[in-house]
Design a protein around this motif. Sequence first.
Motif, PDB file in Angstrom:
ATOM      1  N   ALA A 158       0.823  -1.212   0.000  1.00 49.94           N
ATOM      2  CA  ALA A 158       0.000   0.000   0.000  1.00 49.94           C
ATOM      3  C   ALA A 158       0.854   1.258   0.000  1.00 49.94           C
ATOM      4  O   ALA A 158       0.517   2.253  -0.652  1.00 49.94           O
ATOM      5  N   MET A 159       1.962   1.234   0.722  1.00 55.92           N
ATOM      6  CA  MET A 159       2.837   2.402   0.753  1.00 55.92           C
ATOM      7  C   MET A 159       3.420   2.715  -0.623  1.00 55.92           C
ATOM      8  O   MET A 159       3.685   3.871  -0.954  1.00 55.92           O
ATOM      9  N   GLY A 160       3.613   1.686  -1.437  1.00 52.92           N
ATOM     10  CA  GLY A 160       4.226   1.900  -2.739  1.00 52.92           C
ATOM     11  C   GLY A 160       3.256   1.907  -3.905  1.00 52.92           C
ATOM     12  O   GLY A 160       3.686   1.972  -5.054  1.00 52.92           O
ATOM     13  N   GLU A 161       1.946   1.864  -3.641  1.00 45.92           N
ATOM     14  CA  GLU A 161       0.966   1.804  -4.722  1.00 45.92           C
ATOM     15  C   GLU A 161       1.070   3.034  -5.623  1.00 45.92           C
ATOM     16  O   GLU A 161       1.234   4.148  -5.158  1.00 45.92           O
ATOM     17  N   PHE A 162       0.983   2.803  -6.931  1.00 41.41           N
ATOM     18  CA  PHE A 162       1.160   3.902  -7.883  1.00 41.41           C
ATOM     19  C   PHE A 162       0.083   3.921  -8.973  1.00 41.41           C
ATOM     20  O   PHE A 162      -0.702   4.855  -9.072  1.00 41.41           O
ATOM     21  N   GLY A 163       0.037   2.867  -9.794  1.00 44.38           N
ATOM     22  CA  GLY A 163      -0.775   2.906 -11.002  1.00 44.38           C
ATOM     23  C   GLY A 163      -2.257   3.067 -10.771  1.00 44.38           C
ATOM     24  O   GLY A 163      -2.914   3.931 -11.372  1.00 44.38           O
ATOM     25  N   ALA A 164      -2.831   2.241  -9.899  1.00 42.97           N
ATOM     26  CA  ALA A 164      -4.266   2.316  -9.642  1.00 42.97           C
ATOM     27  C   ALA A 164      -4.632   3.649  -8.996  1.00 42.97           C
ATOM     28  O   ALA A 164      -5.678   4.243  -9.302  1.00 42.97           O
TER      29      ALA A 164
END
Length: 226
Positions: A158-164
Motif C-alpha cells: 500500500a505504501m508503494g501503490e502507484f498505477g491504480a
Amino acid sequence: MTGSDLAALRLSFVVAVLATAAALLTGVPVAWLLGRRRFPGRTLLEVLVLLPMVLPPTVIGYYLLLAVGRRSAVGRLAEALFGDPIVFTPAAAVLATYVAAAPFLVRAAQGGFEQVDPVYEDAARTLGRSELAIFATVTVPLAWRGIAAGVALCFARAMGEFGATLMLAGNIPGRTQTASLAVYDAVQAGDTARATRLSVLLAAVAVGALWVLTRASTERRRVPPR
C-alpha cells in the motif's frame, strides 16, 4: 525536506493504514473461508480475490473508474448523497490502494488458516463454544503468524501503490499526491535529489514495517505453549 514532501509522505502513510485496516477487516474472513471451507465456486472466488495481484495496476485503476467513476451508478449515487464525486479524492486513493494491496493479506492469511490443526477447533466445540467464538479465540490466534505476514505485505504494498491510485485519484499535489506519485513527478521534472530522497524514505518505511512485524512474529513463536 520540503513541505510538499512531508504532505506526500503523510498522505501515503494515512492511505496505507486505512487500506490495510480495511483489508484486515474484510480479508481475514475471506482468507478463513478459502482456507478452511470447501464449497461450489470456491476456485472462482479465489481467482477473483487474487486477480489484482497479477493485473497491471493501471488496469485495476481503469476497472475502478468504470465501477465508481462519475458515469457509474455508484459514482452518481455517491455524488448525490455527499455532493462530491469519489474520483480524484483521498477516498479514491484509499479505495485504489485497498483493491491493489488486499490480495497480499488474503493470500498470506489463507496460508496461516490452512496450517491450523482442526483438532483444537473440535475441542472447543465439545465445550459448547459457538463458531464465532471459536473463530475469534482459537482459529485466529493459531493463524496469527500468517495474518501478521499478510498485514506486513499489505502495508508495504500500500505504501508503494502507484498505477491504480494515479488512475482513480489522480496526482493532485496536497490532495491526492502520495509519495510514489511525488517520486514520479520529481523524475519527470528532472529533480533527482527529491526523487532519491522520497524513494529512500519509502524503502525505509517498508523495510521498517516488515522488520517490526517479523520481529513480532518471531517473539510469538518463542512463547512456550500452555
